[in-house]
Enzyme design. Sequence first.
Site, mmCIF file in Angstrom:
data_model
loop_
_atom_site.group_PDB
_atom_site.id
_atom_site.type_symbol
_atom_site.label_atom_id
_atom_site.label_comp_id
_atom_site.label_asym_id
_atom_site.label_seq_id
_atom_site.Cartn_x
_atom_site.Cartn_y
_atom_site.Cartn_z
ATOM 1 N N CYS A 133 -2.614 -2.916 -3.507
ATOM 2 C CA CYS A 133 -3.888 -2.756 -2.808
ATOM 3 C C CYS A 133 -4.954 -2.234 -3.766
ATOM 4 O O CYS A 133 -4.705 -1.312 -4.556
ATOM 5 C CB CYS A 133 -3.697 -1.779 -1.649
ATOM 6 S SG CYS A 133 -5.216 -1.278 -0.820
ATOM 7 N N CYS A 168 0.817 -1.218 0.000
ATOM 8 C CA CYS A 168 0.000 0.000 0.000
ATOM 9 C C CYS A 168 0.849 1.266 0.000
ATOM 10 O O CYS A 168 2.055 1.239 0.253
ATOM 11 C CB CYS A 168 -0.874 0.037 1.263
ATOM 12 S SG CYS A 168 -1.987 -1.344 1.479
#
Length: 210
Positions: free
Chosen positions: A64, A33
């Site tokens: 993500c 992320c």
Amino acid sequence: MEITDETWEIIKNNDKNFDNKLWYGVATTKIFCRPSCVSRLPKRENVSIFQAAEQALEEGYRPCKRCRPMDKIIPNEVWVEEIDLLLKNHYDEDLSLEELGQRLHGSSSYLRHIYKKIKGLTPQQELTRIRLEQARIRLLKGNEAISEIARDVGMMNTPYFIKSFKKRYGLAPNQYRKAYIYKFQKIGEKTLIFLSLKLLNLSQTFGQYF
């Protein structure tokens, strides 16, 4: 790259000033992320830091779906693969739809919709299938109590486990176990496991229980 206290604070605070400067991956989900990602904060010991998104990809992490760390939309098929991987590796845990959504960085309702659209069943149905298959394997390996097997595969309600097992395999767990003869023969370094059905019509043998 080792995570420092300063870097951990950046992740905890979802500091967008460090987006595209560093990325973090979570070992338990193999997802990486941006620092600004609003998904649930992972455990620090499960976090790895990357100086480039490509580095995360090289180490087997996937971007993500929520924060799009590579500035690309993640295909739903890739998301479904991530769901399957999580179910396979963590079937013995409490995986509600909400928990799946948290771990996989997406809405639980949208996750369910996409998964069913692509695979034809819900994540919870797939989870139950995996749990029952793991239980079936355990039944054929020893004499563990049914309640213990049910608990170990993530099904805490034993009566529900027995009902679900019988619905899927046609026999209750104990009946299924008794219907098989086990023969173990070791040849060199390989152990062959022979599972043979008794030469009886199972539906007739256990018909009284249905």
